[in-house]
Design a protein around this motif. Sequence first.
Motif, PDB file in Angstrom:
ATOM      1  N   MET A 192       0.650  -0.678   0.127  1.00 34.16           N
ATOM      2  CA  MET A 192       0.086  -0.047   0.064  1.00 34.16           C
ATOM      3  C   MET A 192       0.473   0.845  -0.363  1.00 34.16           C
ATOM      4  O   MET A 192       0.679   2.510  -0.663  1.00 34.16           O
ATOM      5  CB  MET A 192      -0.967   0.168   1.220  1.00 34.16           C
ATOM      6  N   LEU A 193       2.219   1.006   1.078  1.00 34.01           N
ATOM      7  CA  LEU A 193       2.854   2.276   0.558  1.00 34.01           C
ATOM      8  C   LEU A 193       3.608   2.385  -0.437  1.00 34.01           C
ATOM      9  O   LEU A 193       3.386   3.939  -0.868  1.00 34.01           O
ATOM     10  CB  LEU A 193       3.909   2.057   2.052  1.00 34.01           C
ATOM     11  N   ILE A 194       4.609   1.584  -1.264  1.00 38.40           N
ATOM     12  CA  ILE A 194       4.785   1.850  -2.372  1.00 38.40           C
ATOM     13  C   ILE A 194       3.436   2.358  -3.809  1.00 38.40           C
ATOM     14  O   ILE A 194       3.583   3.123  -4.497  1.00 38.40           O
ATOM     15  CB  ILE A 194       4.828   0.687  -3.223  1.00 38.40           C
ATOM     16  N   GLY A 195       2.180   1.593  -2.939  1.00 39.31           N
ATOM     17  CA  GLY A 195       0.983   1.660  -4.112  1.00 39.31           C
ATOM     18  C   GLY A 195       0.723   3.317  -4.135  1.00 39.31           C
ATOM     19  O   GLY A 195       0.848   3.736  -5.412  1.00 39.31           O
ATOM     20  N   ILE A 196       0.734   3.663  -2.738  1.00 41.55           N
ATOM     21  CA  ILE A 196       0.822   5.537  -3.194  1.00 41.55           C
ATOM     22  C   ILE A 196       1.930   6.041  -3.604  1.00 41.55           C
ATOM     23  O   ILE A 196       1.250   7.515  -4.342  1.00 41.55           O
ATOM     24  CB  ILE A 196       0.223   5.921  -1.031  1.00 41.55           C
ATOM     25  N   LEU A 197       3.091   6.235  -3.673  1.00 41.08           N
ATOM     26  CA  LEU A 197       3.798   6.350  -3.732  1.00 41.08           C
ATOM     27  C   LEU A 197       3.899   6.557  -6.055  1.00 41.08           C
ATOM     28  O   LEU A 197       4.331   7.654  -6.539  1.00 41.08           O
ATOM     29  CB  LEU A 197       4.889   6.113  -3.469  1.00 41.08           C
ATOM     30  N   ALA A 243      -5.011   0.620  -3.138  1.00 45.47           N
ATOM     31  CA  ALA A 243      -5.702  -0.384  -3.599  1.00 45.47           C
ATOM     32  C   ALA A 243      -5.005  -1.133  -3.890  1.00 45.47           C
ATOM     33  O   ALA A 243      -4.747  -2.763  -4.358  1.00 45.47           O
ATOM     34  CB  ALA A 243      -6.850  -0.570  -4.504  1.00 45.47           C
ATOM     35  N   VAL A 244      -4.177  -1.294  -5.815  1.00 43.93           N
ATOM     36  CA  VAL A 244      -3.863  -1.969  -6.921  1.00 43.93           C
ATOM     37  C   VAL A 244      -2.204  -2.487  -5.885  1.00 43.93           C
ATOM     38  O   VAL A 244      -2.096  -3.325  -5.578  1.00 43.93           O
ATOM     39  CB  VAL A 244      -2.889  -1.430  -7.395  1.00 43.93           C
ATOM     40  N   GLY A 245      -2.182  -1.093  -4.814  1.00 41.58           N
ATOM     41  CA  GLY A 245      -0.036  -1.639  -3.877  1.00 41.58           C
ATOM     42  C   GLY A 245      -0.617  -2.666  -2.903  1.00 41.58           C
ATOM     43  O   GLY A 245       0.206  -4.247  -3.005  1.00 41.58           O
ATOM     44  N   GLY A 246      -1.997  -3.132  -2.758  1.00 38.15           N
ATOM     45  CA  GLY A 246      -2.260  -4.092  -1.010  1.00 38.15           C
ATOM     46  C   GLY A 246      -2.555  -5.560  -1.995  1.00 38.15           C
ATOM     47  O   GLY A 246      -1.940  -5.969  -1.737  1.00 38.15           O
ATOM     48  N   LEU A 247      -3.112  -5.233  -3.255  1.00 34.33           N
ATOM     49  CA  LEU A 247      -3.584  -6.409  -3.845  1.00 34.33           C
ATOM     50  C   LEU A 247      -2.347  -7.114  -4.636  1.00 34.33           C
ATOM     51  O   LEU A 247      -1.776  -8.639  -4.178  1.00 34.33           O
ATOM     52  CB  LEU A 247      -4.496  -6.623  -5.150  1.00 34.33           C
ATOM     53  N   PHE A 248      -1.067  -6.223  -5.012  1.00 36.36           N
ATOM     54  CA  PHE A 248      -0.486  -6.790  -5.460  1.00 36.36           C
ATOM     55  C   PHE A 248       1.029  -7.723  -4.592  1.00 36.36           C
ATOM     56  O   PHE A 248       1.580  -8.307  -4.817  1.00 36.36           O
ATOM     57  CB  PHE A 248       0.559  -5.497  -6.145  1.00 36.36           C
ATOM     58  N   ALA A 249       0.949  -7.352  -3.665  1.00 37.27           N
ATOM     59  CA  ALA A 249       1.493  -7.871  -2.359  1.00 37.27           C
ATOM     60  C   ALA A 249       0.697  -8.583  -1.945  1.00 37.27           C
ATOM     61  O   ALA A 249       1.954  -9.800  -1.796  1.00 37.27           O
ATOM     62  CB  ALA A 249       1.302  -6.518  -0.931  1.00 37.27           C
ATOM     63  N   LEU A 250      -0.243  -8.884  -2.001  1.00 30.19           N
ATOM     64  CA  LEU A 250      -0.924 -10.449  -1.672  1.00 30.19           C
ATOM     65  C   LEU A 250      -0.616 -11.385  -2.506  1.00 30.19           C
ATOM     66  O   LEU A 250       0.026 -12.779  -2.807  1.00 30.19           O
ATOM     67  CB  LEU A 250      -1.840 -10.067  -1.454  1.00 30.19           C
ATOM     68  N   THR A 251       0.021 -10.706  -3.702  1.00 33.13           N
ATOM     69  CA  THR A 251      -0.269 -11.657  -5.422  1.00 33.13           C
ATOM     70  C   THR A 251       1.154 -11.511  -4.925  1.00 33.13           C
ATOM     71  O   THR A 251       1.290 -12.976  -5.365  1.00 33.13           O
ATOM     72  CB  THR A 251      -0.446 -11.182  -6.333  1.00 33.13           C
ATOM     73  N   TYR A 252       1.806 -11.451  -4.716  1.00 35.67           N
ATOM     74  CA  TYR A 252       3.318 -11.187  -4.577  1.00 35.67           C
ATOM     75  C   TYR A 252       4.125 -11.919  -3.090  1.00 35.67           C
ATOM     76  O   TYR A 252       4.665 -12.938  -3.629  1.00 35.67           O
ATOM     77  CB  TYR A 252       4.231 -10.022  -4.366  1.00 35.67           C
ATOM     78  N   ALA A 253       3.033 -12.472  -2.562  1.00 35.22           N
ATOM     79  CA  ALA A 253       3.167 -13.216  -1.170  1.00 35.22           C
ATOM     80  C   ALA A 253       2.888 -14.632  -1.083  1.00 35.22           C
ATOM     81  O   ALA A 253       3.743 -15.959  -1.110  1.00 35.22           O
ATOM     82  CB  ALA A 253       2.174 -12.393  -0.197  1.00 35.22           C
ATOM     83  N   TYR A 254       1.712 -15.038  -2.482  1.00 37.44           N
ATOM     84  CA  TYR A 254       1.694 -16.474  -2.438  1.00 37.44           C
ATOM     85  C   TYR A 254       2.745 -16.832  -3.679  1.00 37.44           C
ATOM     86  O   TYR A 254       2.430 -17.751  -4.257  1.00 37.44           O
ATOM     87  CB  TYR A 254       0.303 -15.855  -3.155  1.00 37.44           C
ATOM     88  N   ALA A 308       6.371   1.468 -11.179  1.00 38.51           N
ATOM     89  CA  ALA A 308       6.661   2.213 -10.139  1.00 38.51           C
ATOM     90  C   ALA A 308       7.161   1.354  -9.046  1.00 38.51           C
ATOM     91  O   ALA A 308       6.834   0.952  -7.776  1.00 38.51           O
ATOM     92  CB  ALA A 308       5.787   3.415  -9.632  1.00 38.51           C
ATOM     93  N   LEU A 309       5.257   0.311  -9.528  1.00 37.38           N
ATOM     94  CA  LEU A 309       4.885  -0.167  -8.176  1.00 37.38           C
ATOM     95  C   LEU A 309       5.686  -1.986  -8.456  1.00 37.38           C
ATOM     96  O   LEU A 309       6.574  -2.316  -7.163  1.00 37.38           O
ATOM     97  CB  LEU A 309       3.322  -0.605  -8.571  1.00 37.38           C
ATOM     98  N   GLY A 310       6.393  -1.721  -8.937  1.00 41.41           N
ATOM     99  CA  GLY A 310       6.891  -3.433  -9.313  1.00 41.41           C
ATOM    100  C   GLY A 310       8.158  -3.081  -9.038  1.00 41.41           C
ATOM    101  O   GLY A 310       8.860  -3.713  -8.126  1.00 41.41           O
ATOM    102  N   LEU A 311       8.808  -1.913  -9.792  1.00 42.37           N
ATOM    103  CA  LEU A 311      10.480  -1.174  -8.974  1.00 42.37           C
ATOM    104  C   LEU A 311      10.579  -1.333  -7.557  1.00 42.37           C
ATOM    105  O   LEU A 311      11.487  -1.627  -6.723  1.00 42.37           O
ATOM    106  CB  LEU A 311      11.342  -0.390  -9.654  1.00 42.37           C
ATOM    107  N   GLY A 312       8.947  -0.725  -6.772  1.00 43.23           N
ATOM    108  CA  GLY A 312       9.097   0.065  -5.493  1.00 43.23           C
ATOM    109  C   GLY A 312       9.361  -1.274  -5.170  1.00 43.23           C
ATOM    110  O   GLY A 312       9.697  -1.039  -3.750  1.00 43.23           O
ATOM    111  N   TYR A 313       8.417  -1.979  -4.547  1.00 43.77           N
ATOM    112  CA  TYR A 313       8.017  -2.614  -4.240  1.00 43.77           C
ATOM    113  C   TYR A 313       9.009  -4.077  -4.096  1.00 43.77           C
ATOM    114  O   TYR A 313       9.398  -4.871  -3.043  1.00 43.77           O
ATOM    115  CB  TYR A 313       6.876  -4.047  -4.412  1.00 43.77           C
ATOM    116  N   GLY A 314       9.954  -4.182  -4.806  1.00 42.53           N
ATOM    117  CA  GLY A 314      11.447  -5.317  -5.507  1.00 42.53           C
ATOM    118  C   GLY A 314      12.102  -4.974  -4.521  1.00 42.53           C
ATOM    119  O   GLY A 314      12.577  -4.906  -3.910  1.00 42.53           O
ATOM    120  N   TRP A 315      11.949  -2.978  -4.756  1.00 41.90           N
ATOM    121  CA  TRP A 315      13.286  -2.243  -3.988  1.00 41.90           C
ATOM    122  C   TRP A 315      13.154  -2.824  -1.718  1.00 41.90           C
ATOM    123  O   TRP A 315      13.906  -2.907  -1.505  1.00 41.90           O
ATOM    124  CB  TRP A 315      13.622  -0.540  -4.460  1.00 41.90           C
TER     125      TRP A 315
END
Length: 270
Positions: A6-11, A96-107, A241-248
């Motif tokens: 969610m944090l990266i999604g906001i950024l 919202a997208v960042g939160g769903l992305f994080a759940l997908t990443y965890a799975y 930004a979501l993919g690169l930021g969350y990966g970092w």
Amino acid sequence: MLGRGMLIGILAGLFAFGVATLIGEPPVERAIAFETAQGASHANDHHDHAAPSAPEGGGHDHHHHHADADDEGELFSRGTQAGWGLLTGLLVYGAAVGGLFALTYAYAQGRMGALGPRGLASVLALLGFLALVLVPGLKYPANPPAVGDPDTIQQRTALYFMLLILSVAAMVGAVVTARRLAARWGAWNAALAGGVLFLAVMVAAGVALPEVNEVPDAFPAQVLWRFRLASWGIHATLWAALGLGYGWLCQAAQSRDLQALRRGGRPALF
């Protein structure tokens, strides 16, 4: 992980807002100008046709009708819509997208080969952009103001979401297929097979679903094209930004956790 997403999604929403302001607002302004000009033209035509047969008081009533319509105005000014309104919408959407992305990443961790945090996040962001934005948008692209019949909005929305759900399902099927074939065919060939499967399903869906073309004949083609490119650019910026930021962030957290474990401490929660 949800908090990170969610944090990266906001950024990412902030970056998308910058792109929207830079390349998205000019075609929107031109589309609104076209819509205003078309509305004024129709109003003048109606007035010209109605004036000869109207009684003496008719002209006065007609004037009041337009005055009242003008006085109603908009709930929010155009400046508010293009500024705080757009910013708020993109920040909420990004979270919202960042939160769903994080759940997908965890799975997906441990289920997509030996990808590290940055690689996995980048791949998921690319697949998400393809399945949720680009592919459905090729069949039913975004339209600026003055394009589209208000009477068919429910039908168009239903068709778009039908294609969107099918695209996500096809992408999931393609990934599952690639995973199952990887042991026998190798990672590269399995990925190609999954891509071909996804492409075949979406081409068939694109042919089967009806066309929607409600662009006015006089609408400038350049404005339409620039608006659609801007729409894809805004989404591409957000997903990149979501993919690169969350990966970092996950890579940094993983390194920090490994150092903590070596010192006998506890992994960080965030």
